[in-house]
Design a protein around this motif. Structure first.
Motif, PDB file in Angstrom:
ATOM      1  N   LEU A 133     -12.131  18.555 133.536  1.00  0.00           N
ATOM      2  CA  LEU A 133     -10.984  18.262 132.673  1.00  0.00           C
ATOM      3  C   LEU A 133     -10.221  17.032 133.137  1.00  0.00           C
ATOM      4  N   ALA A 134     -10.177  16.803 134.451  1.00  0.00           N
ATOM      5  CA  ALA A 134      -9.435  15.681 135.024  1.00  0.00           C
ATOM      6  C   ALA A 134      -9.877  15.524 136.472  1.00  0.00           C
ATOM      7  N   GLY A 135      -9.493  14.400 137.092  1.00  0.00           N
ATOM      8  CA  GLY A 135      -9.901  14.136 138.462  1.00  0.00           C
ATOM      9  C   GLY A 135      -8.727  13.802 139.358  1.00  0.00           C
ATOM     10  N   ILE A 136      -8.873  14.094 140.636  1.00  0.00           N
ATOM     11  CA  ILE A 136      -7.887  13.727 141.661  1.00  0.00           C
ATOM     12  C   ILE A 136      -8.625  12.944 142.738  1.00  0.00           C
ATOM     13  N   MET A 137      -8.189  11.700 142.944  1.00  0.00           N
ATOM     14  CA  MET A 137      -8.835  10.814 143.917  1.00  0.00           C
ATOM     15  C   MET A 137      -7.914  10.583 145.109  1.00  0.00           C
ATOM     16  N   ASP A 138      -8.494  10.576 146.311  1.00  0.00           N
ATOM     17  CA  ASP A 138      -7.752  10.209 147.509  1.00  0.00           C
ATOM     18  C   ASP A 138      -7.564   8.690 147.491  1.00  0.00           C
ATOM     19  N   ALA A 139      -6.330   8.246 147.225  1.00  0.00           N
ATOM     20  CA  ALA A 139      -6.032   6.815 147.123  1.00  0.00           C
ATOM     21  C   ALA A 139      -5.282   6.294 148.337  1.00  0.00           C
ATOM     22  N   SER A 140      -5.174   7.108 149.381  1.00  0.00           N
ATOM     23  CA  SER A 140      -4.372   6.711 150.543  1.00  0.00           C
ATOM     24  C   SER A 140      -4.951   5.487 151.237  1.00  0.00           C
ATOM     25  N   GLY A 141      -6.246   5.262 151.083  1.00  0.00           N
ATOM     26  CA  GLY A 141      -6.880   4.153 151.774  1.00  0.00           C
ATOM     27  C   GLY A 141      -6.768   2.817 151.074  1.00  0.00           C
ATOM     28  N   PHE A 142      -6.349   2.821 149.794  1.00  0.00           N
ATOM     29  CA  PHE A 142      -6.327   1.542 149.085  1.00  0.00           C
ATOM     30  C   PHE A 142      -5.025   1.234 148.349  1.00  0.00           C
ATOM     31  N   LEU A 143      -4.135   2.198 148.178  1.00  0.00           N
ATOM     32  CA  LEU A 143      -2.867   1.892 147.505  1.00  0.00           C
ATOM     33  C   LEU A 143      -1.876   1.303 148.506  1.00  0.00           C
ATOM     34  N   PRO A 144      -1.269   0.162 148.185  1.00  0.00           N
ATOM     35  CA  PRO A 144      -0.252  -0.420 149.074  1.00  0.00           C
ATOM     36  C   PRO A 144       0.957   0.500 149.211  1.00  0.00           C
ATOM     37  N   ASP A 145       1.730   0.288 150.262  1.00  0.00           N
ATOM     38  CA  ASP A 145       2.892   1.136 150.529  1.00  0.00           C
ATOM     39  C   ASP A 145       3.843   1.197 149.348  1.00  0.00           C
ATOM     40  N   GLU A 146       4.010   0.070 148.663  1.00  0.00           N
ATOM     41  CA  GLU A 146       5.010   0.004 147.592  1.00  0.00           C
ATOM     42  C   GLU A 146       4.508   0.587 146.268  1.00  0.00           C
ATOM     43  N   VAL A 147       3.227   0.920 146.194  1.00  0.00           N
ATOM     44  CA  VAL A 147       2.661   1.472 144.955  1.00  0.00           C
ATOM     45  C   VAL A 147       2.564   2.984 145.081  1.00  0.00           C
ATOM     46  N   PRO A 148       3.222   3.730 144.198  1.00  0.00           N
ATOM     47  CA  PRO A 148       3.207   5.197 144.310  1.00  0.00           C
ATOM     48  C   PRO A 148       1.922   5.809 143.769  1.00  0.00           C
ATOM     49  N   SER A 149       1.720   7.059 144.072  1.00  0.00           N
ATOM     50  CA  SER A 149       0.661   7.826 143.417  1.00  0.00           C
ATOM     51  C   SER A 149       0.914   7.804 141.912  1.00  0.00           C
ATOM     52  N   THR A 187     -11.794  15.255 143.778  1.00  0.00           N
ATOM     53  CA  THR A 187     -11.861  16.636 143.305  1.00  0.00           C
ATOM     54  C   THR A 187     -11.650  16.657 141.796  1.00  0.00           C
ATOM     55  N   ASN A 188     -12.466  17.403 141.103  1.00  0.00           N
ATOM     56  CA  ASN A 188     -12.291  17.597 139.669  1.00  0.00           C
ATOM     57  C   ASN A 188     -11.507  18.868 139.391  1.00  0.00           C
ATOM     58  N   ILE A 189     -10.601  18.790 138.412  1.00  0.00           N
ATOM     59  CA  ILE A 189     -10.015  19.972 137.798  1.00  0.00           C
ATOM     60  C   ILE A 189     -10.994  20.421 136.725  1.00  0.00           C
ATOM     61  N   VAL A 190     -11.395  21.679 136.771  1.00  0.00           N
ATOM     62  CA  VAL A 190     -12.471  22.138 135.891  1.00  0.00           C
ATOM     63  C   VAL A 190     -12.083  23.432 135.178  1.00  0.00           C
ATOM     64  N   SER A 191     -12.767  23.663 134.062  1.00  0.00           N
ATOM     65  CA  SER A 191     -12.719  24.948 133.377  1.00  0.00           C
ATOM     66  C   SER A 191     -14.159  25.417 133.251  1.00  0.00           C
ATOM     67  N   GLY A 206      -2.679  26.832 137.882  1.00  0.00           N
ATOM     68  CA  GLY A 206      -3.679  27.888 137.780  1.00  0.00           C
ATOM     69  C   GLY A 206      -5.059  27.395 137.387  1.00  0.00           C
ATOM     70  N   VAL A 207      -5.382  26.145 137.739  1.00  0.00           N
ATOM     71  CA  VAL A 207      -6.672  25.589 137.364  1.00  0.00           C
ATOM     72  C   VAL A 207      -7.700  25.818 138.462  1.00  0.00           C
ATOM     73  N   GLN A 208      -8.957  25.662 138.095  1.00  0.00           N
ATOM     74  CA  GLN A 208     -10.038  25.668 139.073  1.00  0.00           C
ATOM     75  C   GLN A 208     -10.267  24.232 139.548  1.00  0.00           C
ATOM     76  N   THR A 209     -10.705  24.077 140.784  1.00  0.00           N
ATOM     77  CA  THR A 209     -11.032  22.754 141.295  1.00  0.00           C
ATOM     78  C   THR A 209     -12.431  22.768 141.880  1.00  0.00           C
ATOM     79  N   SER A 210     -13.083  21.593 141.829  1.00  0.00           N
ATOM     80  CA  SER A 210     -14.437  21.449 142.332  1.00  0.00           C
ATOM     81  C   SER A 210     -14.538  20.112 143.060  1.00  0.00           C
ATOM     82  N   VAL A 211     -14.908  20.149 144.329  1.00  0.00           N
ATOM     83  CA  VAL A 211     -15.010  18.924 145.124  1.00  0.00           C
ATOM     84  C   VAL A 211     -16.261  18.149 144.692  1.00  0.00           C
ATOM     85  N   MET A 212     -16.049  16.905 144.247  1.00  0.00           N
ATOM     86  CA  MET A 212     -17.170  16.064 143.840  1.00  0.00           C
ATOM     87  C   MET A 212     -17.697  15.235 145.007  1.00  0.00           C
TER      88      MET A 212
END
Length: 258
Positions: A187-203, A178-182, A163-169
């Protein structure tokens, strides 16, 4: 963020699962100046609460001796008002349940899940324990960030389930964040890591600890048995580095802009 006020869905606590709690305690005492109070062994399993200048900042727990627990790692906990209802909603949205909701005597209720992008996250329903007493000061956590290999799914999951608000940075092909905001407060951030995390490394979620001098803190961490994962670099948010501690748990350092 006022450390005594945590909107639902905000990071409210962190703890470290470690294979050598004595070694980890010494590491963070030397690095951040932490002191500890150890809970009753029978009631709390020897859980150690870390304090910076008399204010609680984190917890440390010894992992299971049979080695079948999690790897050494820091966990971020999000505040929830109804942990049972949140867990049900998370399951229905594709989350994996790592630990069902359980009562921690006199403190509150906790649970662990894997979000649909594969990252582990903790949930905390307040009881006697009402989160950090210090945050965004030197020697305490300052930021919490999800590196997700399925960014759109992760953003939707945290927005809808918590139930949080989000704001695209940023929304460029090179950098989606994207930031989780109040309100206006991030409050926290979500980064698209699909371009740099190796297959064996999870989110995964990452904890940033604030420091007055990132380079000096890195040198000290290395002398204590830490390793560098991401060398220090300047950013619009301060000087940032990624490390592992003396038992291999990953963490970040951030020296805010002066």
């Amino acid at each position: 963020m006022n450390p005594q006020r945590f909107p639902a869905g905000a990071p409210c606590w962190i703890d470290l699962m470690t294979s050598d709690i004595a070694k980890s305690r010494d590491f963070y005492t030397a690095l951040f100046g932490w002191s500890y109070e150890v809970g009753d062994e029978e009631k709390y399993g020897g859980y150690a609460t870390a304090f910076k200048d008399g204010r609680s900042v984190a917890g440390l727990m010894q992992s299971r001796e049979d080695g079948e627990g999690y790897p050494d790692m820091w966990t971020t906990y999000l505040r929830v008002d109804d942990i049972g209802a949140t867990m049900d909603a998370a399951k229905n949205a594709g989350a994996l349940i790592y630990m069902e909701a359980m009562e921690v005597p006199d403190q509150g209720k906790m649970a662990m899940l894997g979000d649909p992008s594969g990252a582990s996250i903790g949930l905390w329903e307040f009881g006697g324990h009402t989160g950090f007493q210090a945050h965004e000061v030197a020697g305490a956590a300052a930021w919490h960030e999800l590196h997700s290999k399925d960014y759109p799914t992760a953003v939707a999951f945290y927005r809808d389930i918590f139930g949080v608000q989000t704001s695209v940075m940023s929304d460029s092909p090179e950098f989606r964040y994207t930031n989780i905001v109040s309100g206006e407060q991030p409050l926290a951030g979500i980064m698209d890591a699909s371009g740099f995390l190796p297959d064996e490394v999870p989110s995964s979620w990452h904890v940033y600890f604030q420091t007055d001098n990132a380079d000096a803190a890195i040198a000290l961490a290395l002398s204590l048995g830490g390793t560098i994962v991401n060398p220090a670099e300047d950013s619009p948010f301060g000087r940032i580095a990624g490390l592992t501690d003396c038992t291999g748990a990953m963490f970040k350092l951030v020296q805010p802009l002066s």
